[in-house]
Design an enzyme around this catalytic site. Structure first.
Site, PDB file in Angstrom:
ATOM      1  N   HIS A 162      51.551 -10.935  53.771  1.00 54.59           N
ATOM      2  CA  HIS A 162      51.451  -9.740  54.644  1.00 54.59           C
ATOM      3  C   HIS A 162      49.982  -9.300  54.670  1.00 54.59           C
ATOM      4  O   HIS A 162      49.625  -8.226  54.173  1.00 54.59           O
ATOM      5  CB  HIS A 162      52.359  -8.636  54.104  1.00 54.59           C
ATOM      6  CG  HIS A 162      52.674  -7.553  55.101  1.00 54.59           C
ATOM      7  ND1 HIS A 162      52.222  -7.571  56.414  1.00 54.59           N
ATOM      8  CD2 HIS A 162      53.404  -6.406  54.974  1.00 54.59           C
ATOM      9  CE1 HIS A 162      52.652  -6.489  57.029  1.00 54.59           C
ATOM     10  NE2 HIS A 162      53.370  -5.767  56.187  1.00 54.59           N
ATOM     11  N   ARG A 211      55.692 -11.464  63.593  1.00 55.38           N
ATOM     12  CA  ARG A 211      56.411 -11.168  62.343  1.00 55.38           C
ATOM     13  C   ARG A 211      57.618 -12.089  62.318  1.00 55.38           C
ATOM     14  O   ARG A 211      58.479 -12.041  63.199  1.00 55.38           O
ATOM     15  CB  ARG A 211      56.860  -9.705  62.303  1.00 55.38           C
ATOM     16  CG  ARG A 211      57.849  -9.443  61.187  1.00 55.38           C
ATOM     17  CD  ARG A 211      58.077  -7.986  60.920  1.00 55.38           C
ATOM     18  NE  ARG A 211      56.934  -7.413  60.236  1.00 55.38           N
ATOM     19  CZ  ARG A 211      56.957  -6.244  59.596  1.00 55.38           C
ATOM     20  NH1 ARG A 211      58.070  -5.524  59.566  1.00 55.38           N
ATOM     21  NH2 ARG A 211      55.884  -5.777  59.000  1.00 55.38           N
ATOM     22  N   ARG A 248      46.777   1.182  58.780  1.00 57.18           N
ATOM     23  CA  ARG A 248      47.174  -0.078  59.415  1.00 57.18           C
ATOM     24  C   ARG A 248      46.567  -0.148  60.817  1.00 57.18           C
ATOM     25  O   ARG A 248      46.022  -1.167  61.240  1.00 57.18           O
ATOM     26  CB  ARG A 248      48.717  -0.168  59.517  1.00 57.18           C
ATOM     27  CG  ARG A 248      49.423  -0.475  58.227  1.00 57.18           C
ATOM     28  CD  ARG A 248      49.213  -1.902  57.759  1.00 57.18           C
ATOM     29  NE  ARG A 248      49.658  -2.899  58.730  1.00 57.18           N
ATOM     30  CZ  ARG A 248      50.914  -3.342  58.850  1.00 57.18           C
ATOM     31  NH1 ARG A 248      51.864  -2.892  58.049  1.00 57.18           N
ATOM     32  NH2 ARG A 248      51.230  -4.263  59.757  1.00 57.18           N
ATOM     33  N   GLN A 292      48.703  -5.742  55.886  1.00 55.69           N
ATOM     34  CA  GLN A 292      48.998  -4.626  54.993  1.00 55.69           C
ATOM     35  C   GLN A 292      47.958  -4.524  53.883  1.00 55.69           C
ATOM     36  O   GLN A 292      47.473  -3.433  53.562  1.00 55.69           O
ATOM     37  CB  GLN A 292      50.406  -4.796  54.381  1.00 55.69           C
ATOM     38  CG  GLN A 292      50.815  -3.638  53.502  1.00 55.69           C
ATOM     39  CD  GLN A 292      51.009  -2.346  54.279  1.00 55.69           C
ATOM     40  OE1 GLN A 292      51.776  -2.311  55.232  1.00 55.69           O
ATOM     41  NE2 GLN A 292      50.320  -1.279  53.889  1.00 55.69           N
ATOM     42  N   ASP A 312      56.768  -2.381  45.864  1.00 52.51           N
ATOM     43  CA  ASP A 312      57.393  -2.668  47.166  1.00 52.51           C
ATOM     44  C   ASP A 312      58.907  -2.704  46.932  1.00 52.51           C
ATOM     45  O   ASP A 312      59.369  -2.684  45.780  1.00 52.51           O
ATOM     46  CB  ASP A 312      56.861  -4.037  47.660  1.00 52.51           C
ATOM     47  CG  ASP A 312      57.288  -4.393  49.077  1.00 52.51           C
ATOM     48  OD1 ASP A 312      57.843  -3.512  49.786  1.00 52.51           O
ATOM     49  OD2 ASP A 312      57.084  -5.545  49.479  1.00 52.51           O
ATOM     50  N   CYS A 359      53.702  -0.146  50.590  1.00 56.56           N
ATOM     51  CA  CYS A 359      53.525  -0.505  52.005  1.00 56.56           C
ATOM     52  C   CYS A 359      54.538   0.191  52.911  1.00 56.56           C
ATOM     53  O   CYS A 359      54.311   0.282  54.112  1.00 56.56           O
ATOM     54  CB  CYS A 359      53.571  -2.024  52.177  1.00 56.56           C
ATOM     55  SG  CYS A 359      55.172  -2.756  51.782  1.00 56.56           S
TER      56      CYS A 359
HETATM   57  N1  NVA Z   1      58.201  -7.131  51.232  1.00 56.08           N
HETATM   58  C1  NVA Z   1      58.744  -6.384  52.322  1.00 56.08           C
HETATM   59  C2  NVA Z   1      57.657  -5.685  53.069  1.00 56.08           C
HETATM   60  C3  NVA Z   1      58.107  -4.846  54.219  1.00 56.08           C
HETATM   61  C4  NVA Z   1      56.966  -4.242  54.983  1.00 56.08           C
HETATM   62  C5  NVA Z   1      59.511  -7.315  53.251  1.00 56.08           C
HETATM   63  O1  NVA Z   1      59.065  -8.444  53.449  1.00 56.08           O
HETATM   64  O2  NVA Z   1      60.569  -6.919  53.733  1.00 56.08           O
HETATM   65  N1   CP Z   2      54.616  -1.898  55.949  1.00 46.60           N
HETATM   66  C1   CP Z   2      55.141  -2.449  57.044  1.00 46.60           C
HETATM   67  O1   CP Z   2      54.775  -3.569  57.450  1.00 46.60           O
HETATM   68  O2   CP Z   2      56.062  -1.678  57.659  1.00 46.60           O
HETATM   69  P1   CP Z   2      57.043  -2.070  58.849  1.00 46.60           P
HETATM   70  O3   CP Z   2      58.053  -3.052  58.270  1.00 46.60           O
HETATM   71  O4   CP Z   2      57.674  -0.788  59.280  1.00 46.60           O
HETATM   72  O5   CP Z   2      56.259  -2.722  59.944  1.00 46.60           O
END
Ligand code: NVA
Ligand code: CP
Length: 316
Positions: free
Chosen positions: A139, A112, A299, A142, A231, A271
């Site tokens: 992502h 990540r 997930r 997800q 989101d 998500c």
């Molecule tokens: N769009 C959000 C998703 C978090 C799971 C982010 O990138 O922070």
């Molecule tokens: N939806 C998701 O990826 O959640 P986290 O940021 O908690 O991993």
């Protein structure tokens, strides 16, 4: 012990949704359903004994961390957890060197991070499959879980309509990739200035123009949709824009009126993490059409199928 399957001969990464074919997704959704069923029945499923997953987090996480870590243990393997702060990644060791070292000691890597380019550089130097656990651009894990969840509740997503209400972010880009690949449509509504970057959404695989449509009015985007999803207004890494986004997104809060414009049996997904009263009203996310908890749980099941597939290929 006799081996029941052989390791994948070609190295396969999962960096974007378009990295797998529609046929591979059909297999993965079926496999995830089976793996989930076995897990619920307390049946052991240990195809990855002695294998290790490295998880690299340069951004915060709850679901991704827990789902990959629990999932890998359930498959009989183990995990190593690294963050920027507690590894040499945060002290400017080149990503290429990190990839060469980490991939000699582990069998799978989940990352990540911020720019997609970074995960691509890691993958280019990795001996083992690399999985995108979220980047600024995509992502895929997800959306894999979201579509699996849709299928569980409503059957095939082919020919259906998904309404995306909110930011033209990593999730929106990935929905567009999935729509093009799996044959459904996305109605996208974002405030002006926060539109989906079509070139970015297309990524390496390209997307077909008839798989998405833009709406300036979020209510119109929801009309007739089979799934309404949103989101956070501010994704990780964009916190400096928090206040201006709060103003720009004020009309993009998914509420009962938007859900009423969708199909009567429309689902709601997010998500997570969610901010009630911002991108979604509490009566929607906590209401009867919401499947956000199934989405979060799934997930783990889909990622178990994905990890198994990337290492062992199809299991008959
Ligand atoms: N769009 C959000 C998703 C978090 C799971 C982010 O990138 O922070
Ligand atoms: N939806 C998701 O990826 O959640 P986290 O940021 O908690 O991993």
């Amino acid at each position: 012990m006799k081996k029941s399957h052989t390791a994948m001969t070609t190295l396969k990464h999962y960096l974007q949704f378009t990295d797998l074919t529609a046929d591979e997704y059909t297999y993965l959704f079926e496999r995830a359903a089976l793996i989930k069923k076995k897990f619920k029945a307390y049946e052991k499923h240990h195809p990855l004994v002695d294998r290790t997953l490295a998880m690299i987090f340069e951004k915060a996480s709850t679901r991704t961390r827990v789902s990959f870590e629990a999932g890998m243990y359930q498959l009989g393997g183990s995990v190593v957890h690294l963050t920027t702060g507690d590894s040499q990644l945060g002290r400017a060791e080149p990503i290429e060197d990190s990839a060469k070292v980490i991939s000699r000691m582990t069998d799978l890597v989940m990352i990540r991070t911020y720019e997609q380019a970074k995960i691509e550089r890691f993958a280019a130097n990795s001996r083992v499959p690399v999985i995108n656990g979220l980047t600024n651009e995509y992502h895929p894990c997800q959306i894999l879980a979201d579509i699996f969840t849709f299928i569980e509740h409503r059957g095939s997503i082919q020919g259906k309509t998904v309404a995306w209400v909110g930011d033209g972010n990593n999730m929106a880009n990935t929905w567009l990739q999935a729509a093009s690949l799996l044959g459904f449509k996305v109605h996208v509504s974002t405030p002006r200035g926060y539109e989906v970057d079509e070139k970015l959404a297309a990524g390496a695989g390209g997307i077909s123009a008839d798989s998405y449509q833009f709406f300036s009015n979020p209510l119109e985007a929801c009309r007739g949709a089979d799934l309404v999803t949103t989101d956070v207004w501010t994704s990780m890494g964009y916190e400096a824009e928090n206040e201006e986004r709060r103003v720009a997104f004020a009309d993009w809060c998914v509420d009962a009126e938007m859900m009423a414009a969708a199909q009567p049996d429309a689902l709601f997904m997010h998500c997570l993490p969610a901010h009630r009263g911002e991108e979604v009203e509490a009566d929607v996310i906590d209401g009867p059409q919401s499947v956000v908890w199934d989405e979060a749980e799934n997930r783990m099941h889909v990622q178990k199928a994905l990890m198994e597939y990337l290492l062992l290929g199809r299991i008959a």
